[in-house]
Motif scaffolding. Structure first.
Motif, PDB file in Angstrom:
ATOM      1  N   GLU A 215      98.901  74.430  61.590  1.00  0.00           N
ATOM      2  CA  GLU A 215      99.675  73.929  60.844  1.00  0.00           C
ATOM      3  C   GLU A 215      98.879  72.383  60.129  1.00  0.00           C
ATOM      4  O   GLU A 215      98.146  72.040  61.749  1.00  0.00           O
ATOM      5  N   LEU A 216      98.436  73.058  59.450  1.00  0.00           N
ATOM      6  CA  LEU A 216      97.257  72.044  59.273  1.00  0.00           C
ATOM      7  C   LEU A 216      97.798  70.648  58.829  1.00  0.00           C
ATOM      8  O   LEU A 216      98.773  70.213  58.432  1.00  0.00           O
ATOM      9  N   GLU A 217      97.314  69.387  59.096  1.00  0.00           N
ATOM     10  CA  GLU A 217      97.919  68.007  58.808  1.00  0.00           C
ATOM     11  C   GLU A 217      97.116  67.495  57.325  1.00  0.00           C
ATOM     12  O   GLU A 217      96.259  66.957  57.519  1.00  0.00           O
ATOM     13  N   PHE A 218      98.101  67.254  56.632  1.00  0.00           N
ATOM     14  CA  PHE A 218      97.948  66.458  55.852  1.00  0.00           C
ATOM     15  C   PHE A 218      98.836  65.472  55.087  1.00  0.00           C
ATOM     16  O   PHE A 218     100.390  66.412  54.907  1.00  0.00           O
TER      17      PHE A 218
ATOM     18  N   GLN B 188      86.161  82.274  52.358  1.00  0.00           N
ATOM     19  CA  GLN B 188      86.400  81.121  53.395  1.00  0.00           C
ATOM     20  C   GLN B 188      86.012  80.507  53.774  1.00  0.00           C
ATOM     21  O   GLN B 188      86.615  79.471  54.084  1.00  0.00           O
ATOM     22  N   ASN B 189      84.232  80.225  53.104  1.00  0.00           N
ATOM     23  CA  ASN B 189      83.836  79.213  53.410  1.00  0.00           C
ATOM     24  C   ASN B 189      84.035  78.090  52.122  1.00  0.00           C
ATOM     25  O   ASN B 189      84.189  77.079  52.443  1.00  0.00           O
ATOM     26  N   ARG B 190      84.510  78.833  51.009  1.00  0.00           N
ATOM     27  CA  ARG B 190      84.540  78.084  50.358  1.00  0.00           C
ATOM     28  C   ARG B 190      85.353  77.691  50.404  1.00  0.00           C
ATOM     29  O   ARG B 190      85.633  75.764  49.800  1.00  0.00           O
ATOM     30  N   ILE B 191      86.793  77.865  50.703  1.00  0.00           N
ATOM     31  CA  ILE B 191      88.162  76.752  51.385  1.00  0.00           C
ATOM     32  C   ILE B 191      88.332  76.153  52.438  1.00  0.00           C
ATOM     33  O   ILE B 191      88.140  74.918  52.034  1.00  0.00           O
ATOM     34  N   ILE B 192      87.352  75.855  52.811  1.00  0.00           N
ATOM     35  CA  ILE B 192      87.396  75.161  54.135  1.00  0.00           C
ATOM     36  C   ILE B 192      86.117  73.989  53.457  1.00  0.00           C
ATOM     37  O   ILE B 192      86.490  72.905  53.761  1.00  0.00           O
TER      38      ILE B 192
ATOM     39  N   ILE C 200      90.324  67.853  55.768  1.00  0.00           N
ATOM     40  CA  ILE C 200      91.563  68.611  56.289  1.00  0.00           C
ATOM     41  C   ILE C 200      91.078  68.941  57.955  1.00  0.00           C
ATOM     42  O   ILE C 200      89.786  69.970  57.000  1.00  0.00           O
ATOM     43  N   TYR C 201      91.108  69.024  58.854  1.00  0.00           N
ATOM     44  CA  TYR C 201      90.059  70.019  59.926  1.00  0.00           C
ATOM     45  C   TYR C 201      90.662  71.161  59.896  1.00  0.00           C
ATOM     46  O   TYR C 201      91.982  71.605  59.730  1.00  0.00           O
ATOM     47  N   VAL C 202      90.031  72.819  59.689  1.00  0.00           N
ATOM     48  CA  VAL C 202      90.077  73.590  59.642  1.00  0.00           C
ATOM     49  C   VAL C 202      90.269  73.732  61.233  1.00  0.00           C
ATOM     50  O   VAL C 202      88.671  74.107  61.604  1.00  0.00           O
ATOM     51  N   SER C 203      91.110  74.376  62.244  1.00  0.00           N
ATOM     52  CA  SER C 203      91.279  75.090  63.623  1.00  0.00           C
ATOM     53  C   SER C 203      89.977  76.375  63.271  1.00  0.00           C
ATOM     54  O   SER C 203      90.713  77.181  62.401  1.00  0.00           O
TER      55      SER C 203
ATOM     56  N   THR D 198      98.587  76.823  56.415  1.00  0.00           N
ATOM     57  CA  THR D 198      97.832  76.737  57.492  1.00  0.00           C
ATOM     58  C   THR D 198      96.811  77.258  56.571  1.00  0.00           C
ATOM     59  O   THR D 198      97.027  77.968  55.267  1.00  0.00           O
ATOM     60  N   PHE D 199      96.043  77.871  57.463  1.00  0.00           N
ATOM     61  CA  PHE D 199      94.713  77.825  57.352  1.00  0.00           C
ATOM     62  C   PHE D 199      94.320  79.371  56.242  1.00  0.00           C
ATOM     63  O   PHE D 199      94.340  80.216  55.105  1.00  0.00           O
TER      64      PHE D 199
END
Length: 81
Positions: free
Chosen positions: A27-30, A6-10, A18-21, A62-63
């Motif tokens: 939904e991610l914005e890009f 998860q940390n590597r993906i973030i 890309i901001y990960v909430s 999404t994340f």
């Protein structure tokens, strides 16, 4: 799924702007260029090849989907390897 994965993906997503909430299903914005850039980064980072037919925005919007799909691709390598 491992916290390390998860940390590597973030990190990859954030390195690509890309901001990960905290909401994994948000939904991610890009745009399409950023999407392809993240795919290339994931392929390099995890030494995988994401199949062309798998490269749909819906698979990575999404994340949670990023984590699930990268984990799935990595597990397929482990099974085949």
């Amino acid at each position: 799924m491992s916290t390390q994965l998860q940390n590597r993906i973030i990190k990859i997503l954030e390195d690509n702007g890309i901001y990960v909430s905290d909401d994994w299903d948000e939904e991610l914005e890009f745009d399409s260029i950023t999407f392809i850039s993240t795919i290339v980064c994931f392929e390099d980072e995890f030494n995988i090849e994401i199949p062309d037919d798998f490269l749909l925005f819906e698979n990575f919007k999404t994340f949670r989907l990023y984590v699930e799909n990268i984990a799935k691709l990595l597990s397929e390598i482990d099974v085949e390897g």
